[in-house]
Design an enzyme around this catalytic site. Structure first.
Site, PDB file in Angstrom:
ATOM      1  N   HIS A 224       0.843  -1.202   0.000  1.00 20.99           N
ATOM      2  CA  HIS A 224       0.000   0.000   0.000  1.00 20.99           C
ATOM      3  C   HIS A 224       0.873   1.245   0.000  1.00 20.99           C
ATOM      4  O   HIS A 224       1.923   1.287   0.643  1.00 20.99           O
ATOM      5  CB  HIS A 224      -1.005  -0.009   1.155  1.00 20.99           C
ATOM      6  CG  HIS A 224      -0.460   0.265   2.523  1.00 20.99           C
ATOM      7  ND1 HIS A 224      -0.307   1.543   3.000  1.00 20.99           N
ATOM      8  CD2 HIS A 224      -0.065  -0.551   3.519  1.00 20.99           C
ATOM      9  CE1 HIS A 224       0.159   1.494   4.246  1.00 20.99           C
ATOM     10  NE2 HIS A 224       0.326   0.225   4.582  1.00 20.99           N
TER      11      HIS A 224
ATOM     12  N   ASP B 265       4.340  -5.213   3.804  1.00 13.82           N
ATOM     13  CA  ASP B 265       4.031  -4.126   4.739  1.00 13.82           C
ATOM     14  C   ASP B 265       5.093  -4.127   5.825  1.00 13.82           C
ATOM     15  O   ASP B 265       6.002  -4.942   5.804  1.00 13.82           O
ATOM     16  CB  ASP B 265       2.622  -4.343   5.341  1.00 13.82           C
ATOM     17  CG  ASP B 265       1.935  -3.026   5.664  1.00 13.82           C
ATOM     18  OD1 ASP B 265       2.627  -2.058   6.041  1.00 13.82           O
ATOM     19  OD2 ASP B 265       0.696  -2.964   5.556  1.00 13.82           O
TER      20      ASP B 265
ATOM     21  N   ASP C 197       5.734   3.126   7.092  1.00 10.01           N
ATOM     22  CA  ASP C 197       4.461   2.455   6.824  1.00 10.01           C
ATOM     23  C   ASP C 197       3.730   3.233   5.742  1.00 10.01           C
ATOM     24  O   ASP C 197       3.108   4.224   6.019  1.00 10.01           O
ATOM     25  CB  ASP C 197       3.645   2.384   8.115  1.00 10.01           C
ATOM     26  CG  ASP C 197       2.319   1.692   7.936  1.00 10.01           C
ATOM     27  OD1 ASP C 197       2.055   1.181   6.848  1.00 10.01           O
ATOM     28  OD2 ASP C 197       1.534   1.692   8.903  1.00 10.01           O
TER      29      ASP C 197
ATOM     30  N   HIS D 216       3.446   4.224  13.148  1.00  9.47           N
ATOM     31  CA  HIS D 216       2.436   5.283  13.148  1.00  9.47           C
ATOM     32  C   HIS D 216       2.859   6.489  13.979  1.00  9.47           C
ATOM     33  O   HIS D 216       2.042   7.338  14.285  1.00  9.47           O
ATOM     34  CB  HIS D 216       1.056   4.770  13.614  1.00  9.47           C
ATOM     35  CG  HIS D 216       0.310   4.074  12.511  1.00  9.47           C
ATOM     36  ND1 HIS D 216      -1.062   3.974  12.497  1.00  9.47           N
ATOM     37  CD2 HIS D 216       0.730   3.461  11.388  1.00  9.47           C
ATOM     38  CE1 HIS D 216      -1.435   3.302  11.416  1.00  9.47           C
ATOM     39  NE2 HIS D 216      -0.365   2.979  10.739  1.00  9.47           N
TER      40      HIS D 216
ATOM     41  N   GLU E 291      -5.324   1.695   2.234  1.00 13.14           N
ATOM     42  CA  GLU E 291      -5.135   0.583   3.170  1.00 13.14           C
ATOM     43  C   GLU E 291      -5.439   1.029   4.583  1.00 13.14           C
ATOM     44  O   GLU E 291      -6.059   0.307   5.358  1.00 13.14           O
ATOM     45  CB  GLU E 291      -3.692   0.066   3.083  1.00 13.14           C
ATOM     46  CG  GLU E 291      -3.451  -1.251   3.834  1.00 13.14           C
ATOM     47  CD  GLU E 291      -2.968  -1.086   5.278  1.00 13.14           C
ATOM     48  OE1 GLU E 291      -2.816  -2.099   5.962  1.00 13.14           O
ATOM     49  OE2 GLU E 291      -2.758   0.062   5.720  1.00 13.14           O
ATOM     50  N   GLU E 292      -5.005   2.240   4.923  1.00 10.32           N
ATOM     51  CA  GLU E 292      -5.108   2.704   6.306  1.00 10.32           C
ATOM     52  C   GLU E 292      -6.555   2.978   6.718  1.00 10.32           C
ATOM     53  O   GLU E 292      -6.832   3.209   7.888  1.00 10.32           O
ATOM     54  CB  GLU E 292      -4.263   3.982   6.502  1.00 10.32           C
ATOM     55  CG  GLU E 292      -2.769   3.795   6.257  1.00 10.32           C
ATOM     56  CD  GLU E 292      -2.070   3.004   7.363  1.00 10.32           C
ATOM     57  OE1 GLU E 292      -2.736   2.625   8.347  1.00 10.32           O
ATOM     58  OE2 GLU E 292      -0.860   2.761   7.229  1.00 10.32           O
TER      59      GLU E 292
END
Lengths: 338, 356, 367
Positions: A62, A220, A167, A307, A197-198
């Site tokens: 992603h 990922d 990410d 994140h 994706e998120e």
């Protein structure tokens, strides 16, 4: 890759607004692709054709990232915002946001002065705001609906690297580099740089439905279990090689695809870690149920501080992930079935 | 019937690990089907052709075959850390388990002796993160047998209780699977107009995976999903729970097609099969939730059987419910002809009528 | 301007249609639109699908969707005294239930949701606690279980029986009257009969600019399920979902910074992104351009709130989606409030957006 990854994290691409990162990846892969196309959601498909004897393999990475969307402008120039993807409030105070037009802002919340200096309980997201340095509505460089991402200072620490946006730009880099190295594969390989994706694996689901491949891998990053007093019971450490999850919280990796990854790693002496991902999931869970089902597994790069604006990965893990993915795509996958 | 149940419930089949069980299920189906196949995700699909000329209605009977399980997350010296989903973790303390490593090995989930606990500690159950599996093997040997990611099941042979009652693991949903397979057997001696397609689906406990993929591939004209529901027991809620032995439980609600629900209820009445209704205002929590909306939509019914202690290793069922469910499904398969399928279509109103 | 009359909107909102039990509203809509559309059918799940020819053929397959179902109470049990026990089918606001009247089943039998006299409360804390839906019963006046079971059965839906009204000074409108151009209306099921009314306005318009497929969906309130099935069934190129959406422009507590989802009277709400989809940016830009050109007021809906049929349609195919909503206060309760000028502006915006829709999307496809 030391030049590719900084380029990738520099391109803005919050979920649903991936145009800049998509165009960059299209450019970075063009010379190695037999065919490139996009769909209505903005997924980017990069195909390297096989010789017709192998399988149709989908590799999904992603390209979207978490971010913010401006929801309301206040008279004094402060911006109220909503999250794109899951934001942990702890990472917001004092964080910087970059907008597509270059505007930069800092985040705080109502009555935040005390919290900024000595820390206090954090409020709900609707009480946070972004300050882009405007004095009012007239000199505001952004407007309602504009999206931003967290500022990502890239720092090479030698063996390791702080790469906010790892990410999943690291996953994208692994896919791109692997595509560049791929030679003489019998398989029809379609690298899909997926969107959204998120916010629910939405791009990968659509891509898998359209491609209906024989098998699929999602690339990922994964949190690790090796930080001090980690509460994640996960057998994955930074620096010990690409991580191959047996399961995450949403799906079980297809055992035969996973085993094929492990076998290839062993054949090529590539360090790797088999583990159980006990937090979250990936695009794989959306690919697997497409049409009559797709045999799907994950290949993940270990990453600390996921994140936050300061994600941290190990160069050797990244390199080994590229080697493993490349070797997998060049291996004989006939025993996998599908 | 009881033999099939015993064989199935003692088998190994966690979500995502159904390969071995799939082969066993296919073996049981084979004598009773015209065609049996196992797909890439290990859904087992058996087809028994109907008597009507083609194109015949295609009825799918679906029961998931996967079971809840534990998984090794770390090897800590001679002990195994594990995760679990859908068990009450309190049930696991003191259990004997099978760790499916290179070969199955026995282990125990132990606890500290009460002698060493103060009063406060005795009042609290350990958290899952505090538990370990003790296989009795030393660290070095253990590492050669077990890997992170291996499955763990509670070790539990089926028990015959008083009368018609039995206890065991994985009655959710091998009890339903037994009903479906026994229906296939019963259909050997009964004419049924349409094709009966039996699906032992995978991944229900995880993400309703098989219900999506098998239905998409098969696109049946109608479907009946079989799953277990809550038995009455001390402390259970008064509504949405059913006495063991009260017969099949017919699902009623928006997840189910009203004509199929009515047909199942009518058949129970006319065959004098005791039965109950489970009122489901939205999600039925079963494969039916996916089947109904897959591939443009499939008219779906739901038949349940009550079990006590659901998601424990000592689920209790009543074999009378199982036999009655088989009778009901057999009758339904016999009744599911083209006229019935045609009636499932929603109709436009009569435009000749005067409107407002 | 819509061809819808006051009586049509009245019947449309007053007719009950719980999730999975949309037949009454479906028949109503089908009868009204049948003379104005070229094809009409119902799919396997109960979605009503109408093909409407426009003045010119659309170069792409445009689907416009509104859901017919509304949140409902669902009879789970009839007890010995003849009371009806219930569960919520879709997210009924439990705080609005006490002391309301409902219509039960397809016969629309009257019933009331009673509650103990305040004298019986043990202490004043009880008054602050939201009752659990499972603890409430509907009283249809039956003497006992037998009398109740002769009239109703478990699985039937119970729906608020609020009539459609114009708020303000009492005035009566006739069913044949046109919908007033403005004014606050109150009634039930505005989520999503306002969307259905918007879509019907397009279908009743015999000078519609381009072809559309209208989809009146089922089971939105319990998980976008009609749209999920219709997405693959129809495979449209673009979907516009029409909603009656959250509006919370109420005075808040003194210290709380207000941040409303939508505001009543500010025009139809455009979604940038909700909890489930990102609206296709070129489509949103197109709506904004058209609104500006035709001087139609619009507002943005606060991001990340809720989800609509758009997500159901796009689940596997990912086609571009757009969402236009009529702001409605107090949805998922017995009496919502909407502003008719918002509704009319929504119809105008949607209609005016149709002619250039395809070219707006085509020029923005990812090359």
């Amino acid at each position: 890759m030391k030049t590719l990854i900084p380029k990738l994290v520099d391109a803005i691409g919050p979920s649903g607004f991936e145009e800049a990162i998509r165009e960059l990846i299209r450019k970075e892969t063009a010379a190695w692709a037999d065919e490139t196309w996009t769909d209505t959601m903005g997924n980017l498909y990069v195909r390297k054709a096989g010789d017709g004897s192998g399988k149709r393999v989908m590799v999904a990475a992603h390209m979207d990232e978490i971010g913010v969307i401006v929801a309301q402008v206040e008279d004094n120039g402060f911006l109220r915002f909503a999250n794109i993807g899951t934001l942990a409030p702890k990472t917001l105070l004092g964080a910087r946001v970059r907008f597509a037009n270059g505007a930069v802002g800092v985040i705080s919340h109502d009555g935040g002065a005390r919290a900024e200096i000595i820390g206090s309980k954090l409020p709900d997201l609707h009480r946070w705001y972004i300050d882009v340095g405007a004095t009012g509505k007239d000199d505001l460089p952004v407007q309602v609906g504009d999206v931003g991402v967290f500022a990502h200072p890239f720092v090479d620490l030698g063996r390791r690297v702080i790469v906010g946006g790892a990410d999943n730009r690291v996953g994208c880099a692994v896919a791109i580099e692997s595509l560049r190295r791929l030679q003489n594969s019998s398989h029809d390989v379609i690298m899909v740089f997926t969107v959204q994706e998120e916010i629910g694996n939405r791009g990968a689901r659509v891509a898998a439905y359209q491609l209906h491949p024989d098998l699929a891998l999602a690339i990922d990053i994964t949190p690790t279990g090796d930080a001090p007093k980690s509460e994640l019971t996960m057998a994955v450490d930074l620096g010990k090689g690409p991580a191959i999850p047996v399961a995450d919280t949403r799906m079980i990796s297809h055992p035969r695809v996973r085993q094929a990854l492990v076998d290839v790693a062993r054949q090529h002496d590539i360090p790797h870690q088999v583990f159980v991902l006990t937090l979250g999931g990936t695009d794989a869970s959306a690919i697997e149920p497409a049409r009559s089902g797709v045999m799907t597994a994950n290949l993940m790069v270990p990453c600390r501080y996921v994140h936050t604006p300061s994600e941290l990965v190990d160069w050797q893990d990244v390199e080994d992930s590229v080697r493993l993915l490349t070797a997998f795509l060049q291996s004989d996958l006939s025993q996998v079935g599908g | 019937m009881q033999d099939i149940l015993q064989k199935l419930c003692e088998a190994f089949g966690p979500s995502g690990r159904e390969a071995i069980l799939a082969a066993q299920v296919a073996e049981i189906m084979r004598p009773w089907c015209d065609d049996v196949s196992i797909d890439a995700l290990w859904n087992v699909i058996g087809v028994k052709q109907g008597a009507a000329p083609e194109p015949r209605p295609r009825l799918m009977l679906m029961a998931h075959m996967d079971e809840i399980s534990m998984m090794v997350t770390a090897i800590e010296g001679p002990f195994l850390r594990f995760r679990q989903r859908f068990y009450d973790p309190r049930l696991l303390v003191g259990q004997t388990v099978l760790v499916y490593g290179r070969e199955p090995i026995i282990g125990v989930v132990g606890d500290r002796p009460p002698h060493l606990m103060d009063a406060a500690e005795r009042q609290h159950m350990p958290r899952i993160d505090d538990l370990v599996i003790d296989t009795g093997l030393d660290a070095e040997t253990l590492a050669t047998w077990v890997q992170v990611g291996d499955s763990v099941l509670v070790q539990r042979p089926m028990l015959q209780l008083l009368g018609q009652r039995v206890a065991g693991k994985a009655f959710d949903n091998r009890l339903s699977l037994t009903a479906v397979l026994s229906t296939l057997e019963a259909l050997q001696s009964v004419q049924h107009p349409g094709d009966v397609i039996v699906v032992a689906s995978v991944g229900e406990e995880m993400n309703l995976l098989g219900a999506q993929t098998a239905t998409f591939g098969l696109r049946p004209d109608l479907a009946v999903v079989l799953d277990v529901t809550f038995g009455k027991q001390p402390g259970s809620p008064t509504t949405g729970t059913f006495k063991l032995g009260s017969g099949p439980v017919i699902g009623v609600g928006p997840n189910l097609h009203p004509c199929i629900t009515d047909k199942l209820l009518d058949l129970c009445d006319s065959l004098e099969i005791p039965h109950e209704q489970e009122l489901l205002p939205a999600n039925s929590g079963t494969d039916a939730w996916m089947v109904q909306v897959t591939a443009g939509g499939v008219p779906t019914g739901l038949v349940g059987m009550a079990i006590r202690n659901m998601h424990s290793p000592v689920e209790v069922a009543d074999l009378r419910d199982l036999r009655r469910t088989v009778r009901l499904l057999t009758a339904f398969a016999t009744a599911a002809d083209q006229a019935f399928v045609d009636d499932l279509a929603y109709r436009l109103p009569d435009f000749a009528e005067v409107t407002a | 301007m819509t061809a819808l009359t006051w009586g049509m909107l009245r019947q449309l909102t007053e007719t009950p249609a719980g999730p999975g039990d949309e037949g009454a509203v479906r028949d109503l809509i089908a009868r009204w639109i049948q003379p104005h559309v070229q094809a009409l059918r119902i799919d396997a799940l109960g979605n009503l699908i109408a093909e409407k020819k426009g003045v010119v053929a659309a170069p792409m397959h445009i689907a416009v969707a509104a859901h017919m179902d509304e949140v409902a109470l669902f009879i789970t049990e009839i007890d010995e005294e003849g009371f009806l026990h219930m569960a919520s089918s879709g997210g009924v606001n439990a705080r609005t239930l006490l002391g309301k009247s409902v219509q039960v089943g397809s016969d629309r039998l009257p019933g009331v949701i009673g509650w103990l006299p305040p004298h019986h409360a043990k202490n004043s804390d009880e008054f602050t606690k939201t009752p659990d839906v499972n603890d409430l019963v509907v009283d249809i006046g039956a003497d006992d279980a037998k009398a109740a079971k002769a009239k109703v059965k478990p699985g039937q839906r119970m729906i608020f029986d609020t009539p459609l009204r114009l708020l303000g000074p009492l005035q009566s409108l006739n069913d044949d009257d046109p919908l007033p151009a403005q004014g606050r209306i109150s009634g039930k099921a505005f989520d999503d009969r306002m969307g259905c009314a918007t879509l019907m306005s397009l279908l009743l318009d015999d000078a519609l600019p381009v072809d559309i497929t209208a989809v009146f969906t089922v089971q939105e309130e319990i998980g976008l399920r009609g749209a999920l099935a219709a997405g693959l069934g129809l495979q449209p190129d673009v979907v516009i979902a029409l909603e009656g959406t959250v509006c919370d422009d109420l005075p808040g507590s003194r210290h709380e910074k207000r941040f409303p989802t939508t505001r009543l009277g500010d025009g139809p709400a455009l979604t940038q992104r909700d909890g489930m989809v990102v609206v296709h940016p070129p489509l949103l830009q197109h709506f904004l351009r058209v609104a500006a050109a035709y001087h139609i007021p619009t507002q943005f809906k606060r991001p990340n709130i809720g989800g609509t049929d758009a997500a159901g349609f796009a689940r596997w195919l990912g086609m571009p989606t757009g969402i236009i909503s009529t702001p409605c206060r107090y949805i998922h309760g017995p009496a919502a409030v909407a502003e008719l000028s918002d509704f009319h502006a929504g119809v105008a915006l949607l209609r005016a957006s149709l002619p250039e829709l395809a070219s707006a999307l085509a020029s923005h496809s990812h090359p």
